[in-house]
Design an enzyme around this catalytic site. Structure first.
Site, short mmCIF file in Angstrom:
data_model
loop_
_atom_site.label_atom_id
_atom_site.label_comp_id
_atom_site.label_asym_id
_atom_site.label_seq_id
_atom_site.Cartn_x
_atom_site.Cartn_y
_atom_site.Cartn_z
N ASN A 28 22.37 7.00 65.55
CA ASN A 28 22.13 8.56 65.41
C ASN A 28 21.00 8.98 65.83
O ASN A 28 20.23 9.67 65.40
CB ASN A 28 22.18 8.63 63.84
N LYS A 56 30.66 -2.08 65.48
CA LYS A 56 30.03 -1.16 66.71
C LYS A 56 28.79 -1.88 67.29
O LYS A 56 28.48 -2.50 68.51
CB LYS A 56 30.18 0.14 66.71
N HIS A 115 31.25 8.19 72.39
CA HIS A 115 31.65 8.61 73.56
C HIS A 115 32.71 7.98 74.28
O HIS A 115 33.83 8.70 74.93
CB HIS A 115 30.40 8.63 74.67
#
Ligand code: SF4
Length: 234
Positions: A51, A139, A159
């Site tokens: 973040n 991730k 992305h």
């Protein structure tokens, strides 16, 4: 997941993936991160990157390294002290707590602060260990495997997900797991690291969430989203 891609689908998507990679590499050049990190440094770095922007996470990582002589020093420090060192990266208290807890867990498991033992493990085993650390998801674990251990595991960052869907590699509402599975199925193993870096850069600078810069995009001829937008039949 069982995706059931036909051999024709696999071939079509693989060719598209390779073309996209080559065109992006032609535009951005080779994207190789300076100073490869060891797995524990990469894990801490990836937690700090959650973040926030790459610039802020890099700054936060450097500040941690400067403030604490080693990870043992950080593990013994009060959370407030860690948190103030990484203030700029956002969610600093949560990240400080998470990093300290994870270091504690690794130390209890291994009697030292190192994740070098993952180098000896099979990919699935290493992934399992990383996922067993509280606060670490697929991730983050994939980042550690790809960037510090050279394992061809594609992290599905926001992305990567957006660009893959717009290109038509996977359907629009595909879960992250399916995006990763398709890429693993079609992308040559040697290409995964470079492909990830190229897709990340493309998502940041061109294929933005709002107003993607399609008219100037070098991979528009490979993109389903663009073809639909300008009315080209696929
Ligand atoms: S053509 Fe547009 S939507 Fe497609 S990859 Fe390029 S920027 Fe993204």
């Amino acid at each position: 997941m069982n995706l059931e891609l036909t051999p024709e689908d696999q071939k079509r998507i693989r060719m598209n993936v390779m073309k996209v990679h080559d065109l992006l590499q032609e535009k951005h050049g080779r994207l190789v991160r300076d100073g490869k990190k060891g797995p524990l440094d990469e894990l801490v770095f990836t937690i700090l990157a959650q973040n926030t922007t790459p610039l802020h996470s890099q700054e936060a990582f450097e500040r941690l390294k400067k403030k604490f002589r080693n990870w043992e020093g950080l593990m013994a420090a009060p959370v407030g002290e860690i948190s103030s060192a990484i203030q700029k990266g956002g969610l600093n208290h949560t990240k400080a707590l998470r990093i300290r807890r994870i270091l504690g867990r690794i130390y209890r498991d291994r009697k030292e602060l190192s994740l070098d033992f993952l180098r000896e493990m099979e990919e699935a085993q290493a992934l399992k260990y990383l996922l067993s650390l509280k606060g670490i998801g697929v991730k983050t674990a994939s980042h550690v495997l790809l960037y510090s251990l050279n394992r061809p595991v594609m992290p599905i960052d926001t992305h990567v997900e957006r660009v893959s869907k717009r290109l038509g590699w996977v359907w629009n509402h595909a879960p992250l797991e399916a995006v990763q599975e398709v890429i693993h199925c079609v992308a040559p193993r040697y290409l995964v690291l470079s492909l990830h870096s190229q897709l990340m850069k493309h998502g940041r600078v061109t294929c933005k969430v709002k107003n993607p810069r399609c008219p100037r995009c070098v991979i528009r001829a490979c993109c389903d989203f663009y073809k639909k937008k300008v009315g080209i039949c696929t």
